[in-house]
Design a protein around this motif. Sequence first.
Motif, short mmCIF file in Angstrom:
data_model
loop_
_atom_site.label_atom_id
_atom_site.label_comp_id
_atom_site.label_asym_id
_atom_site.label_seq_id
_atom_site.Cartn_x
_atom_site.Cartn_y
_atom_site.Cartn_z
N SER B 18 0.82 -1.22 0.00
CA SER B 18 0.00 0.00 0.00
C SER B 18 0.85 1.26 0.00
N GLY B 21 1.86 2.18 -3.35
CA GLY B 21 0.77 2.87 -4.04
C GLY B 21 0.72 4.34 -3.67
N ARG B 191 -9.42 -6.59 4.07
CA ARG B 191 -8.99 -7.82 3.41
C ARG B 191 -9.03 -8.94 4.42
N THR B 198 -4.28 -8.77 -5.95
CA THR B 198 -4.84 -7.45 -6.26
C THR B 198 -3.75 -6.58 -6.87
N ARG B 199 -4.18 -5.56 -7.60
CA ARG B 199 -3.26 -4.76 -8.40
C ARG B 199 -3.38 -3.29 -8.01
N LEU B 200 -2.23 -2.64 -7.85
CA LEU B 200 -2.21 -1.21 -7.54
C LEU B 200 -2.80 -0.42 -8.70
N ARG B 201 -3.51 0.65 -8.36
CA ARG B 201 -4.16 1.44 -9.39
C ARG B 201 -3.16 2.29 -10.17
N THR B 206 1.35 -6.13 -8.71
CA THR B 206 0.30 -7.03 -8.22
C THR B 206 0.86 -7.84 -7.06
N THR B 228 -6.16 0.38 -4.94
CA THR B 228 -6.18 -0.75 -5.87
C THR B 228 -7.34 -0.60 -6.83
N ASP B 230 -8.98 -3.25 -8.32
CA ASP B 230 -9.88 -4.40 -8.42
C ASP B 230 -10.45 -4.83 -7.08
N GLU B 231 -10.56 -3.88 -6.15
CA GLU B 231 -11.17 -4.18 -4.86
C GLU B 231 -12.26 -3.15 -4.59
#
Lengths: 250, 250
Positions: B18, B21, B191, B198-201, B206, B228, B230-231
Motif C-alpha cells: 500500500s 501505491g 482484506r 490485487t493490483r495497484l491502481r 500485483t 487498488t 480491483d477491490e
Amino acid sequence: MCQLLGMNANTPTDVMFSFTGLATRAQEHKDGFGIAFFEDRGVRLFVDHYSARQSPVAELLQRCPIRSQNVIAHIRKATQGHTALENTHPFMRELWGRYWVFAHNGDLKGFEPRLHGAFRPVGDTDSERAFCWLMQELAKAHASVPALPELTRTLGELMPQLHARGTFNCLLSNGQALWAHGSTRLYWLQRRHPFRATRLRDEDLTVDFAQLTTPQDRVAVIATEPLTADEEWTAFEPGELRMFIDGAPA
Amino acid sequence: MCQLLGMNANTPTDVMFSFTGLATRAQEHKDGFGIAFFEDRGVRLFVDHYSARQSPVAELLQRCPIRSQNVIAHIRKATQGHTALENTHPFMRELWGRYWVFAHNGDLKGFEPRLHGAFRPVGDTDSERAFCWLMQELAKAHASVPALPELTRTLGELMPQLHARGTFNCLLSNGQALWAHGSTRLYWLQRRHPFRATRLRDEDLTVDFAQLTTPQDRVAVIATEPLTADEEWTAFEPGELRMFIDGAPA
C-alpha cells in the motif's frame, strides 16, 4: 551498562565518525540502539531493538549521514525492563512547544517518583521514569520556556536528586542546547580550529577533520568512554552538569 | 492536498504494498512524507522532508519492511506551514502512558484553539494544532485511559468540532486501535480470508495476498483514494468516524 554519545555543534555536522566508534562496542551492548537528530525544532528519532552492528537502520545512517547541531545516541545493554521498542533510548517528549530528547546510562534502583503531571512512561525502565519526572518538574518550575541559563539552573537542582538515587549519567537536549550530567563515567572534548586527523580507539578508522571543516566550526562530543586514541578527553566529575551550546561548554 | 494511509491488522503485517501505491503519488506531493509503525506500545516514526520517491528512508522501508498492527502514513503537499521536519506528519505525543500518532489531510483555516494544557505545537501547521487540541480535550475528558468504546464516544464529540472548522480527514492511533474520520475524501476496505491477488491502481504491481497470509489474518486499509483497481473501497460519509480494531471496523 549502556553507552551514550552526544554531539553539540555550531553548524549542522555529521556525527557518523563518532557513531561508528560507538557501534563498534555494540557487540557487547546488543539490546537495541537509538539515535536522535535535531533539525531546527524537528527531530528524527531512529530506534531499533537490533544492535547497532546488525540494524538496517544503522546501516542506512552510515550510508546517508544526517547533519545536525544536536545529536543524542545510546546503545543498550538491558539492566531493567525487557528488550522492547518502548524501552529503547533516547526517549522523546514535548514541553513548551519544543521536543526534548533524553538518554541515560546507569541504574536508579527502585526509583518510583510520583508522576501526577502530563508525562507518563510508556515502557518500564527506570530511565524513562526519570525523564518523565524531569519533564514534570521542569514544567512545574517554569510556566513557559525560560532562558537557557535559567534552565541549566533548574536542571542543576533536579539532577542531583536523581544522582542521589543511583548511577545517573545522562544526555538531554531540546535542540537549542545539550545538557550532560556525569555520575560515574562520562567524557567530553571540543574540536575546533585548527582541526586535524584523529583515529578511533576501537576501530581502524581515521578521519582528517581539517578536510571536512571550516575554521569557524566548533563541535563538542560527549561519550561514556573516550572514542578516539589521540585526543584529550575530559572526564566529568561525579555530579557535574554541563550545558553545551554552539559546540562549546557554557 | 495531502494523502493519508492507515492500516490496522490483527497480526503484524507488511504495509509496503500500500505504501508503494501511496509513494507513486508522491510526485505531486513532494513536501515530505512520514510513516509511523506501532510495535506493541513502542513506535517507529520515520519523517523526511524529501518526497517518498526520493527519500533514502523510504527506500530503506521498501527494502526492510517493518511488520506492524497499526500504521499511519502521510505524504505532504504544503498548504500551511513551511516545509520543515517539525511540520511533517504524522505527529506524536504521549498521553496516559501511551504514544498517540496523528495525521491530517485538509485545511482548518484560522483554527487557533486555546491550548492551556500540556500539549503545544512544535511546528506551525493547523494539523498539529488540531492534534494538540484533541489530546488536551481527551486528557480533560478522562483521568486515565478509558475503554476503547469510551474513547470512540469522546472522539465522536470532539472531531465534529474540528470538522466544522474546515476539511478534516484524519487518522489517529494509540497502538490499540486506529480511528479514521472522513470529511471530504477517505476510503477504506477490509482484506480477509479468502485472500486473492490485487493490483495497484497507479503502478504496475500485483500482490497475491493468498500467498502471504493465513486464513485468520484480517487487515483494514484506509486511504485518501482507493489504492487498488480491483477491490471494493467504501467511501467515508462526511463527518463519519470509525474505529478499527484487530483489522475490523468496530
